[in-house]
Design a protein around this motif. Structure first.
Motif, mmCIF file in Angstrom:
data_model
loop_
_atom_site.group_PDB
_atom_site.id
_atom_site.type_symbol
_atom_site.label_atom_id
_atom_site.label_comp_id
_atom_site.label_asym_id
_atom_site.label_seq_id
_atom_site.Cartn_x
_atom_site.Cartn_y
_atom_site.Cartn_z
ATOM 1 N N THR A 1 -9.617 -8.441 -62.991
ATOM 2 C CA THR A 1 -8.452 -8.229 -62.135
ATOM 3 C C THR A 1 -7.814 -9.552 -61.743
ATOM 4 O O THR A 1 -6.587 -9.686 -61.732
ATOM 5 C CB THR A 1 -8.864 -7.448 -60.861
ATOM 6 O OG1 THR A 1 -9.508 -6.249 -61.266
ATOM 7 C CG2 THR A 1 -7.664 -7.117 -60.008
ATOM 8 N N LEU B 1 -18.319 5.784 -63.236
ATOM 9 C CA LEU B 1 -17.392 4.921 -62.505
ATOM 10 C C LEU B 1 -18.118 4.054 -61.491
ATOM 11 O O LEU B 1 -17.800 2.881 -61.308
ATOM 12 C CB LEU B 1 -16.329 5.768 -61.797
ATOM 13 C CG LEU B 1 -15.272 6.392 -62.693
ATOM 14 C CD1 LEU B 1 -14.396 7.332 -61.882
ATOM 15 C CD2 LEU B 1 -14.425 5.314 -63.337
ATOM 16 N N TYR B 2 -19.093 4.648 -60.810
ATOM 17 C CA TYR B 2 -19.834 3.880 -59.802
ATOM 18 C C TYR B 2 -20.777 2.859 -60.430
ATOM 19 O O TYR B 2 -21.188 1.918 -59.778
ATOM 20 C CB TYR B 2 -20.623 4.804 -58.889
ATOM 21 C CG TYR B 2 -19.786 5.455 -57.821
ATOM 22 C CD1 TYR B 2 -18.802 4.751 -57.151
ATOM 23 C CD2 TYR B 2 -19.987 6.782 -57.477
ATOM 24 C CE1 TYR B 2 -18.032 5.340 -56.182
ATOM 25 C CE2 TYR B 2 -19.221 7.388 -56.493
ATOM 26 C CZ TYR B 2 -18.246 6.656 -55.852
ATOM 27 O OH TYR B 2 -17.495 7.246 -54.882
ATOM 28 N N SER B 3 -21.138 3.041 -61.673
ATOM 29 C CA SER B 3 -22.074 2.119 -62.302
ATOM 30 C C SER B 3 -21.376 0.922 -62.953
ATOM 31 O O SER B 3 -22.047 0.034 -63.465
ATOM 32 C CB SER B 3 -22.916 2.854 -63.341
ATOM 33 O OG SER B 3 -22.087 3.270 -64.413
ATOM 34 N N ILE B 4 -20.054 0.882 -62.923
ATOM 35 C CA ILE B 4 -19.323 -0.246 -63.499
ATOM 36 C C ILE B 4 -19.626 -1.499 -62.682
ATOM 37 O O ILE B 4 -19.641 -1.471 -61.455
ATOM 38 C CB ILE B 4 -17.804 0.024 -63.513
ATOM 39 C CG1 ILE B 4 -17.491 1.169 -64.465
ATOM 40 C CG2 ILE B 4 -17.023 -1.222 -63.889
ATOM 41 C CD1 ILE B 4 -16.047 1.619 -64.428
ATOM 42 N N ASP B 5 -19.868 -2.587 -63.349
ATOM 43 C CA ASP B 5 -20.175 -3.842 -62.675
ATOM 44 C C ASP B 5 -18.946 -4.335 -61.920
ATOM 45 O O ASP B 5 -17.899 -4.599 -62.516
ATOM 46 C CB ASP B 5 -20.631 -4.870 -63.709
ATOM 47 C CG ASP B 5 -21.092 -6.155 -63.069
ATOM 48 O OD1 ASP B 5 -21.400 -6.134 -61.866
ATOM 49 O OD2 ASP B 5 -21.138 -7.169 -63.777
ATOM 50 N N THR B 6 -19.054 -4.475 -60.624
ATOM 51 C CA THR B 6 -17.900 -4.861 -59.811
ATOM 52 C C THR B 6 -17.522 -6.324 -60.026
ATOM 53 O O THR B 6 -16.353 -6.682 -59.896
ATOM 54 C CB THR B 6 -18.181 -4.606 -58.326
ATOM 55 O OG1 THR B 6 -19.388 -5.273 -57.961
ATOM 56 C CG2 THR B 6 -18.313 -3.136 -58.038
ATOM 57 N N ALA B 7 -18.474 -7.178 -60.338
ATOM 58 C CA ALA B 7 -18.149 -8.589 -60.576
ATOM 59 C C ALA B 7 -17.269 -8.720 -61.815
ATOM 60 O O ALA B 7 -16.289 -9.481 -61.823
ATOM 61 C CB ALA B 7 -19.427 -9.402 -60.733
ATOM 62 N N THR B 8 -17.597 -7.994 -62.864
ATOM 63 C CA THR B 8 -16.786 -8.018 -64.080
ATOM 64 C C THR B 8 -15.383 -7.496 -63.802
ATOM 65 O O THR B 8 -14.392 -8.051 -64.273
ATOM 66 C CB THR B 8 -17.451 -7.167 -65.174
ATOM 67 O OG1 THR B 8 -18.788 -7.619 -65.348
ATOM 68 C CG2 THR B 8 -16.706 -7.254 -66.473
ATOM 69 N N THR B 9 -15.295 -6.454 -63.026
ATOM 70 C CA THR B 9 -13.994 -5.891 -62.672
ATOM 71 C C THR B 9 -13.176 -6.888 -61.863
ATOM 72 O O THR B 9 -11.968 -7.045 -62.085
ATOM 73 C CB THR B 9 -14.182 -4.596 -61.860
ATOM 74 O OG1 THR B 9 -15.005 -3.721 -62.604
ATOM 75 C CG2 THR B 9 -12.862 -3.932 -61.561
ATOM 76 N N ALA B 10 -13.820 -7.588 -60.944
ATOM 77 C CA ALA B 10 -13.108 -8.571 -60.128
ATOM 78 C C ALA B 10 -12.584 -9.727 -60.965
ATOM 79 O O ALA B 10 -11.452 -10.186 -60.769
ATOM 80 C CB ALA B 10 -14.033 -9.085 -59.026
#
Length: 80
Positions: A75, A63-72
């Motif tokens: 979303t 979960l912590y290794s998920i790319d936050t930019a992709t998630t943003a």
């Protein structure tokens, strides 16, 4: 007391006894604090070795290794 003072002798004796007790307790308190700090440090050193092998730890790491930019981006597309 070596010389008379304006303060009652019982009060000065009581204060002297309390100060002596505090000074007597100091080594024991310091040793206890040192032992607690050492125990905590050893626990913290041993924890990652045990925790890293569990499935829960692997899931949390994933979960912590998920790319936050992709998630943003994903979303923001959902909420448009």
């Amino acid at each position: 007391m070596a010389f008379p003072t304006a303060v009652n002798n019982q009060i000065t004796d009581s204060v002297s006894q309390v100060n002596t007790k505090v000074l007597g307790d100091t080594p024991a308190v310091a040793t206890g604090n040192f032992m607690m700090a050492t125990s905590q440090a050893q626990t913290n050193a041993a924890l990652p070795q045990r925790f890293s092998r569990t499935p829960v730890a692997r899931g949390v790491n994933m979960l912590y290794s998920i790319d936050t930019a992709t998630t943003a981006v994903g979303t923001s597309r959902i909420f448009r």
